[in-house]
Motif scaffolding. Sequence first.
Motif, PDB file in Angstrom:
ATOM      1  N   ASP A 156     -91.594 -70.728 -65.966  1.00  0.00           N
ATOM      2  CA  ASP A 156     -91.221 -71.642 -67.049  1.00  0.00           C
ATOM      3  C   ASP A 156     -90.592 -72.907 -66.450  1.00  0.00           C
ATOM      4  O   ASP A 156     -89.940 -72.851 -65.409  1.00  0.00           O
ATOM      5  CB  ASP A 156     -90.202 -70.983 -67.987  1.00  0.00           C
ATOM      6  CG  ASP A 156     -90.777 -69.769 -68.706  1.00  0.00           C
ATOM      7  OD1 ASP A 156     -91.998 -69.758 -68.974  1.00  0.00           O
ATOM      8  OD2 ASP A 156     -90.008 -68.840 -68.992  1.00  0.00           O
ATOM      9  N   TRP A 158     -91.629 -75.362 -64.855  1.00  0.00           N
ATOM     10  CA  TRP A 158     -91.993 -75.602 -63.458  1.00  0.00           C
ATOM     11  C   TRP A 158     -92.317 -77.079 -63.248  1.00  0.00           C
ATOM     12  O   TRP A 158     -92.870 -77.750 -64.117  1.00  0.00           O
ATOM     13  CB  TRP A 158     -93.208 -74.750 -63.100  1.00  0.00           C
ATOM     14  CG  TRP A 158     -93.524 -74.726 -61.624  1.00  0.00           C
ATOM     15  CD1 TRP A 158     -93.026 -73.868 -60.689  1.00  0.00           C
ATOM     16  CD2 TRP A 158     -94.394 -75.619 -60.924  1.00  0.00           C
ATOM     17  NE1 TRP A 158     -93.537 -74.158 -59.452  1.00  0.00           N
ATOM     18  CE2 TRP A 158     -94.383 -75.241 -59.566  1.00  0.00           C
ATOM     19  CE3 TRP A 158     -95.185 -76.693 -61.316  1.00  0.00           C
ATOM     20  CZ2 TRP A 158     -95.128 -75.891 -58.590  1.00  0.00           C
ATOM     21  CZ3 TRP A 158     -95.933 -77.363 -60.353  1.00  0.00           C
ATOM     22  CH2 TRP A 158     -95.903 -76.955 -59.007  1.00  0.00           C
ATOM     23  N   ARG A 170     -83.109 -74.537 -63.354  1.00  0.00           N
ATOM     24  CA  ARG A 170     -82.797 -74.128 -64.720  1.00  0.00           C
ATOM     25  C   ARG A 170     -82.773 -72.600 -64.812  1.00  0.00           C
ATOM     26  O   ARG A 170     -83.499 -71.911 -64.089  1.00  0.00           O
ATOM     27  CB  ARG A 170     -83.807 -74.708 -65.718  1.00  0.00           C
ATOM     28  CG  ARG A 170     -83.520 -76.180 -66.030  1.00  0.00           C
ATOM     29  CD  ARG A 170     -84.451 -76.747 -67.056  1.00  0.00           C
ATOM     30  NE  ARG A 170     -83.880 -77.993 -67.597  1.00  0.00           N
ATOM     31  CZ  ARG A 170     -84.579 -78.926 -68.230  1.00  0.00           C
ATOM     32  NH1 ARG A 170     -85.879 -78.765 -68.417  1.00  0.00           N
ATOM     33  NH2 ARG A 170     -83.993 -80.010 -68.688  1.00  0.00           N
ATOM     34  N   ALA A 172     -82.613 -69.294 -67.704  1.00  0.00           N
ATOM     35  CA  ALA A 172     -82.638 -68.758 -69.068  1.00  0.00           C
ATOM     36  C   ALA A 172     -81.853 -67.454 -69.082  1.00  0.00           C
ATOM     37  O   ALA A 172     -81.973 -66.632 -68.159  1.00  0.00           O
ATOM     38  CB  ALA A 172     -84.067 -68.499 -69.530  1.00  0.00           C
ATOM     39  N   GLN A 194     -89.134 -66.718 -56.898  1.00  0.00           N
ATOM     40  CA  GLN A 194     -88.675 -68.021 -57.382  1.00  0.00           C
ATOM     41  C   GLN A 194     -88.948 -69.160 -56.400  1.00  0.00           C
ATOM     42  O   GLN A 194     -88.949 -70.328 -56.795  1.00  0.00           O
ATOM     43  CB  GLN A 194     -87.178 -67.971 -57.732  1.00  0.00           C
ATOM     44  CG  GLN A 194     -86.241 -67.776 -56.550  1.00  0.00           C
ATOM     45  CD  GLN A 194     -85.953 -66.321 -56.249  1.00  0.00           C
ATOM     46  OE1 GLN A 194     -86.783 -65.453 -56.496  1.00  0.00           O
ATOM     47  NE2 GLN A 194     -84.774 -66.047 -55.706  1.00  0.00           N
ATOM     48  N   ARG A 227     -82.127 -65.211 -65.734  1.00  0.00           N
ATOM     49  CA  ARG A 227     -83.421 -65.370 -65.070  1.00  0.00           C
ATOM     50  C   ARG A 227     -83.626 -66.800 -64.573  1.00  0.00           C
ATOM     51  O   ARG A 227     -83.506 -67.762 -65.325  1.00  0.00           O
ATOM     52  CB  ARG A 227     -84.532 -64.984 -66.060  1.00  0.00           C
ATOM     53  CG  ARG A 227     -85.948 -65.161 -65.566  1.00  0.00           C
ATOM     54  CD  ARG A 227     -86.946 -64.540 -66.542  1.00  0.00           C
ATOM     55  NE  ARG A 227     -86.854 -65.091 -67.876  1.00  0.00           N
ATOM     56  CZ  ARG A 227     -87.536 -66.175 -68.291  1.00  0.00           C
ATOM     57  NH1 ARG A 227     -88.330 -66.806 -67.462  1.00  0.00           N
ATOM     58  NH2 ARG A 227     -87.401 -66.599 -69.530  1.00  0.00           N
ATOM     59  N   ASP A 228     -83.929 -66.921 -63.291  1.00  0.00           N
ATOM     60  CA  ASP A 228     -84.356 -68.195 -62.708  1.00  0.00           C
ATOM     61  C   ASP A 228     -85.711 -68.520 -63.336  1.00  0.00           C
ATOM     62  O   ASP A 228     -86.660 -67.731 -63.248  1.00  0.00           O
ATOM     63  CB  ASP A 228     -84.477 -68.033 -61.190  1.00  0.00           C
ATOM     64  CG  ASP A 228     -84.776 -69.329 -60.449  1.00  0.00           C
ATOM     65  OD1 ASP A 228     -85.485 -70.184 -61.004  1.00  0.00           O
ATOM     66  OD2 ASP A 228     -84.333 -69.461 -59.293  1.00  0.00           O
ATOM     67  N   LEU A 229     -85.821 -69.684 -63.971  1.00  0.00           N
ATOM     68  CA  LEU A 229     -87.047 -70.005 -64.694  1.00  0.00           C
ATOM     69  C   LEU A 229     -88.260 -70.162 -63.785  1.00  0.00           C
ATOM     70  O   LEU A 229     -89.396 -70.213 -64.261  1.00  0.00           O
ATOM     71  CB  LEU A 229     -86.851 -71.275 -65.529  1.00  0.00           C
ATOM     72  CG  LEU A 229     -86.016 -71.087 -66.795  1.00  0.00           C
ATOM     73  CD1 LEU A 229     -85.794 -72.416 -67.502  1.00  0.00           C
ATOM     74  CD2 LEU A 229     -86.684 -70.102 -67.745  1.00  0.00           C
ATOM     75  N   ARG A 230     -88.042 -70.204 -62.475  1.00  0.00           N
ATOM     76  CA  ARG A 230     -89.171 -70.297 -61.543  1.00  0.00           C
ATOM     77  C   ARG A 230     -89.772 -68.932 -61.222  1.00  0.00           C
ATOM     78  O   ARG A 230     -90.878 -68.849 -60.674  1.00  0.00           O
ATOM     79  CB  ARG A 230     -88.712 -70.952 -60.240  1.00  0.00           C
ATOM     80  CG  ARG A 230     -88.129 -72.340 -60.392  1.00  0.00           C
ATOM     81  CD  ARG A 230     -87.504 -72.818 -59.086  1.00  0.00           C
ATOM     82  NE  ARG A 230     -86.380 -71.975 -58.684  1.00  0.00           N
ATOM     83  CZ  ARG A 230     -85.703 -72.119 -57.544  1.00  0.00           C
ATOM     84  NH1 ARG A 230     -86.050 -73.080 -56.702  1.00  0.00           N
ATOM     85  NH2 ARG A 230     -84.684 -71.318 -57.250  1.00  0.00           N
ATOM     86  N   ASN A 248     -82.514 -66.333 -76.554  1.00  0.00           N
ATOM     87  CA  ASN A 248     -81.919 -66.771 -75.300  1.00  0.00           C
ATOM     88  C   ASN A 248     -81.113 -68.050 -75.467  1.00  0.00           C
ATOM     89  O   ASN A 248     -81.120 -68.694 -76.527  1.00  0.00           O
ATOM     90  CB  ASN A 248     -83.000 -66.942 -74.208  1.00  0.00           C
ATOM     91  CG  ASN A 248     -83.767 -68.253 -74.297  1.00  0.00           C
ATOM     92  OD1 ASN A 248     -83.495 -69.135 -75.107  1.00  0.00           O
ATOM     93  ND2 ASN A 248     -84.762 -68.401 -73.437  1.00  0.00           N
ATOM     94  N   GLU A 250     -80.509 -71.501 -72.694  1.00  0.00           N
ATOM     95  CA  GLU A 250     -81.024 -72.020 -71.434  1.00  0.00           C
ATOM     96  C   GLU A 250     -80.105 -73.118 -70.892  1.00  0.00           C
ATOM     97  O   GLU A 250     -79.522 -73.886 -71.663  1.00  0.00           O
ATOM     98  CB  GLU A 250     -82.445 -72.553 -71.613  1.00  0.00           C
ATOM     99  CG  GLU A 250     -83.420 -71.483 -72.083  1.00  0.00           C
ATOM    100  CD  GLU A 250     -84.865 -71.981 -72.159  1.00  0.00           C
ATOM    101  OE1 GLU A 250     -85.177 -73.027 -71.543  1.00  0.00           O
ATOM    102  OE2 GLU A 250     -85.670 -71.325 -72.843  1.00  0.00           O
TER     103      GLU A 250
END
Length: 344
Positions: A156, A158, A170, A172, A194, A227-230, A248, A250
């Motif tokens: 997400d 990215w 970022r 989440a 990630q 969670r790391d969005l990567r 969530n 963010e």
Amino acid sequence: DLARRLLMEVLPGIPDSFVEELQRKSGLSDLPVVDVDTPPKKAAAIFNDLGIVAIQGALSEDVLDPLRCKSVSVMEDIVRCDPEGRGSRGPKRYSFGGSSSTGSQLHHPEWAALVDVPVVTAVLDEIWGSKEYACHTAGGDFCLAGAPGHQNLHADAWFPGCNEWERAPRIAVNYLVEDQTPFNGPLRLCPGTQHQPFQRAPSVAKESAESLLSTMCPLPAGTALVRDLRTWHGGTPNLSRAHRAMPNAEFTSPEMLSLLRPDDMPKCLPHELWQQMSDRGKHLARFIKAAEGETLDVSVDFDLELGGSLAQRFFDASEPAPLFAACRGALMPAKEIGSSRGMT
């Protein structure tokens, strides 16, 4: 007993043998789980290593219960606008934020309460080594009972080169409002990815059984998934008889904020809700609060075309992976199976 309860939970038509096998095999072999008494530094170290950490007991009942009820109400409002269940993130799958005209659900007090959850905020402080990060939205996702497919593994938010950043640009924080089981559409995730471009992720058809079963379960309601969005992740079929919501909040790192114009972030938090927040919450939401006296125009508004080609190409989720072939009949009536194969 457990076996009988599990069989009652799943959709009719799913073989008992598959239910038992999924119960045995689903879930990351070493779930990265801590609890509210774990030192934030330790939780942050797990996150920095794996791109994910689950914090059990993050939400107290007085926050969890209203959030669960509001999630049901918001899901009903969204689904009412898509009676055919085409979905915006795959069939019977939706983004909470991506289904709102504000890009967020922060106009609800139950979501606004997620901006500053103290045990989570303490971990974010350690991850970024600063208190100058900010909340940029709050939404999450949900899938309906019988959501048929596995989403493609994806990242997400990215952008080129983001996987080279040492710290997450970022994050989440998703919250489980119901117990997460192997059957109600648990998040599947590839820890430690990630720093790898998500374009290298295998297609669903080429994923290993281990990858397909690497789901964040079992975990109890009230758990926070930081969670790391990567980090590569994807949705899984909802084999249960109930919808699964995962709201969530963010957050954007101080480093990324320095590259943006944060004052231009969409104003999605009503001023009166911002005023009711803790001092820390007010600071975290400083860029997204509406002006005093401003009324937000809120409605159901999908950011991606329902059942559209973009969602199909990126997320897919139109059918289960071959490993889940035993579920196809329950998840996809004959007409839907034909449609997914381009038949008339």
